[in-house]
Design an enzyme around this catalytic site. Structure first.
Site, mmCIF file in Angstrom:
data_model
loop_
_atom_site.group_PDB
_atom_site.id
_atom_site.type_symbol
_atom_site.label_atom_id
_atom_site.label_comp_id
_atom_site.label_asym_id
_atom_site.label_seq_id
_atom_site.Cartn_x
_atom_site.Cartn_y
_atom_site.Cartn_z
ATOM 1 N N SER A 1 -4.104 -3.637 -5.911
ATOM 2 C CA SER A 1 -3.756 -2.265 -5.517
ATOM 3 C C SER A 1 -4.671 -1.330 -6.298
ATOM 4 O O SER A 1 -5.292 -1.753 -7.283
ATOM 5 C CB SER A 1 -2.298 -1.990 -5.906
ATOM 6 O OG SER A 1 -1.995 -0.613 -5.830
ATOM 7 N N TYR B 1 5.239 -2.467 -11.286
ATOM 8 C CA TYR B 1 4.313 -2.740 -10.178
ATOM 9 C C TYR B 1 2.875 -2.808 -10.704
ATOM 10 O O TYR B 1 2.122 -3.744 -10.409
ATOM 11 C CB TYR B 1 4.468 -1.641 -9.125
ATOM 12 C CG TYR B 1 3.648 -1.843 -7.877
ATOM 13 C CD1 TYR B 1 4.066 -2.717 -6.873
ATOM 14 C CD2 TYR B 1 2.449 -1.155 -7.680
ATOM 15 C CE1 TYR B 1 3.312 -2.894 -5.714
ATOM 16 C CE2 TYR B 1 1.699 -1.324 -6.532
ATOM 17 C CZ TYR B 1 2.130 -2.190 -5.546
ATOM 18 O OH TYR B 1 1.382 -2.362 -4.405
HETATM 19 N N1 LIG Z 1 1.072 -0.025 1.480
HETATM 20 C C1 LIG Z 1 0.352 0.376 0.434
HETATM 21 O O1 LIG Z 1 0.108 1.573 0.256
HETATM 22 C C2 LIG Z 1 -0.200 -0.627 -0.543
HETATM 23 C C3 LIG Z 1 -1.094 -0.154 -1.516
HETATM 24 C C4 LIG Z 1 -1.613 -1.057 -2.421
HETATM 25 C C5 LIG Z 1 -1.293 -2.401 -2.363
HETATM 26 N N2 LIG Z 1 -0.422 -2.835 -1.407
HETATM 27 C C6 LIG Z 1 -0.099 -4.262 -1.380
HETATM 28 O O2 LIG Z 1 -0.381 -4.787 -0.109
HETATM 29 C C7 LIG Z 1 0.435 -5.922 0.147
HETATM 30 C C8 LIG Z 1 1.096 -5.795 1.518
HETATM 31 O O3 LIG Z 1 1.963 -4.687 1.487
HETATM 32 P P1 LIG Z 1 2.338 -3.795 2.759
HETATM 33 O O4 LIG Z 1 2.019 -2.402 2.396
HETATM 34 O O5 LIG Z 1 1.791 -4.375 3.999
HETATM 35 O O6 LIG Z 1 3.933 -3.892 2.684
HETATM 36 P P2 LIG Z 1 5.049 -4.396 3.717
HETATM 37 O O7 LIG Z 1 6.339 -4.225 3.005
HETATM 38 O O8 LIG Z 1 4.869 -3.730 5.030
HETATM 39 O O9 LIG Z 1 4.680 -5.940 3.877
HETATM 40 C C9 LIG Z 1 4.894 -6.869 2.846
HETATM 41 C C10 LIG Z 1 5.530 -8.102 3.442
HETATM 42 O O10 LIG Z 1 5.714 -9.055 2.395
HETATM 43 C C11 LIG Z 1 6.994 -9.641 2.547
HETATM 44 N N3 LIG Z 1 7.452 -10.118 1.249
HETATM 45 C C12 LIG Z 1 7.824 -9.378 0.188
HETATM 46 N N4 LIG Z 1 8.207 -10.163 -0.807
HETATM 47 C C13 LIG Z 1 8.080 -11.451 -0.368
HETATM 48 C C14 LIG Z 1 8.333 -12.714 -0.962
HETATM 49 N N5 LIG Z 1 8.826 -12.821 -2.196
HETATM 50 N N6 LIG Z 1 8.070 -13.814 -0.246
HETATM 51 C C15 LIG Z 1 7.581 -13.713 1.008
HETATM 52 N N7 LIG Z 1 7.361 -12.542 1.624
HETATM 53 C C16 LIG Z 1 7.595 -11.420 0.929
HETATM 54 C C17 LIG Z 1 7.882 -8.525 3.092
HETATM 55 O O11 LIG Z 1 9.046 -9.034 3.731
HETATM 56 C C18 LIG Z 1 6.917 -7.826 4.047
HETATM 57 O O12 LIG Z 1 7.000 -8.359 5.349
HETATM 58 C C19 LIG Z 1 1.438 -5.980 -1.016
HETATM 59 O O13 LIG Z 1 0.988 -6.927 -1.966
HETATM 60 C C20 LIG Z 1 1.365 -4.579 -1.604
HETATM 61 O O14 LIG Z 1 1.724 -4.540 -2.965
HETATM 62 C C21 LIG Z 1 0.132 -1.981 -0.490
#
Ligand SMILES: NC(=O)c1ccc[n+]([C@@H]2O[C@H](COP(=O)([O-])OP(=O)(O)OC[C@H]3O[C@@H](n4cnc5c(N)ncnc54)[C@H](O)[C@@H]3O)[C@@H](O)[C@H]2O)c1
Length: 271
Positions: free
Chosen positions: A143, A156
């Site tokens: 991130s 986080y």
């Molecule tokens: N959205 C943002 O702004 C952002 C920014 C930086 C980093 N990220 C990272 O990107 C990645 C994807 O996030 P996103 O934004 O698509 O979020 P999201 O919540 O839409 O998708 C994440 C998915 O991971 C699944 N998940 C969570 N914990 C889990 C576990 N223990 N086992 C299996 N599945 C699990 C959730 O059910 C969900 O479907 C994450 O690692 C997040 O930290 C997101």
């Protein structure tokens, strides 16, 4: 990895957001996708969408923080497809806005289990299979909070710095091998990540989610495209969005002064 045709691609957290988009886009490029999420319903919807578009895949519902389940999945993918070419450790959870002092230990442990142990298990379970391929890739999703600290996101940020340290070290250790290692640092991406924070819905969570949705500029479609281009171009480090690029540049130029800039807009008392 220029082409994804007939490649076997593992994506964790594929039930929503960037994981779902990666599944759809990589499958459209010819990959067979092996998908995971702990939300079985959302995961089934992703697999249905992949298959409806003519793609092929398998899906397994488990928590990426469960070591035995992750290693079991690696065996199941190899049993099904005979190989693994690309692993994207994407599953992750956010946390509510709280100072480090006010974060319950259980929340620290939960976020570390999913965001950091999930990535470590996902990498180590698949690495022997990846090494057996002529060309393979590990992609770990960190991130912008793996580059800068940010008040209210201590647990986080701890995990995302951890993912970066793990991934950058792995890259050095695999230098010269057939396995490429990429660390991804998204800025704000419009996904359900805040609404998906484990626990009850609350007005505070709702407010946090709607504020996040206002400032997150990148769509998950564009984020997935950027990640795929990064893989094709063997990029060691992928920044997603102008917000991530700007903050990365500021943090590199002013490694501590950036904190004062953040404090103008984001003050989270520590008591
Ligand atoms: N959205 C943002 O702004 C952002 C920014 C930086 C980093 N990220 C990272 O990107 C990645 C994807 O996030 P996103 O934004 O698509 O979020 P999201 O919540 O839409 O998708 C994440 C998915 O991971 C699944 N998940 C969570 N914990 C889990 C576990 N223990 N086992 C299996 N599945 C699990 C959730 O059910 C969900 O479907 C994450 O690692 C997040 O930290 C997101």
């Amino acid at each position: 990895m220029k082409s994804f045709q007939d490649k076997v691609v593992v994506i964790t957290g594929a039930g929503s957001g960037m994981g779902r988009e990666l599944a759809l886009q990589l499958s459209a490029l010819g990959a067979k996708v092996a998908l995971n999420d702990w939300n079985g319903e959302m995961l089934a919807q992703t697999l249905q969408a992949v298959e409806a578009a003519g793609g092929k895949g398998m899906a397994a519902t488990f928590d990426v923080g469960d070591q035995a389940a992750v290693f079991g999945f690696a065996e199941a993918v190899v049993a099904q497809y005979g190989q693994v070419d690309l692993v994207i450790n994407n599953a992750g959870i956010a946390m509510e806005r709280r100072s480090i002092a006010n974060t319950p230990m259980e929340e620290f442990e939960r976020v570390i289990r999913v965001n950091l142990w999930g990535v470590i298990y996902g990498t180590l379970a698949f690495l022997p299979h990846l090494k057996a391929r002529p060309e393979a890739v590990v992609v770990n999703i960190s991130s912008i909070f793996g580059i800068i600290g940010y008040g209210g996101q201590g647990a986080y940020s701890t995990t995302k710095f951890g993912v970066r340290g793990f991934t950058e070290t792995l890259r050095q250790e695999l230098h010269g091998s057939s396995v490429t290692v990429t660390c991804v640092h998204p800025g704000g991406v419009k996904t359900g990540i805040i609404r998906n924070i484990p626990g009850e819905a609350s007005p505070a969570k709702d407010k946090f989610a709607s504020n996040f949705e206002k400032i997150a500029r990148t769509t998950s479609e564009d984020a997935a495209k950027t990640i795929i281009q990064g893989i094709q171009n063997k990029r060691p480090r992928v920044l997603i969005g102008n917000d991530a690029r700007l903050m990365d540049a500021v943090a590199r130029l002013f490694p501590t002064f950036y904190e004062r800039i953040l404090l103008r807009k984001n003050r989270v008392p520590g008591g």
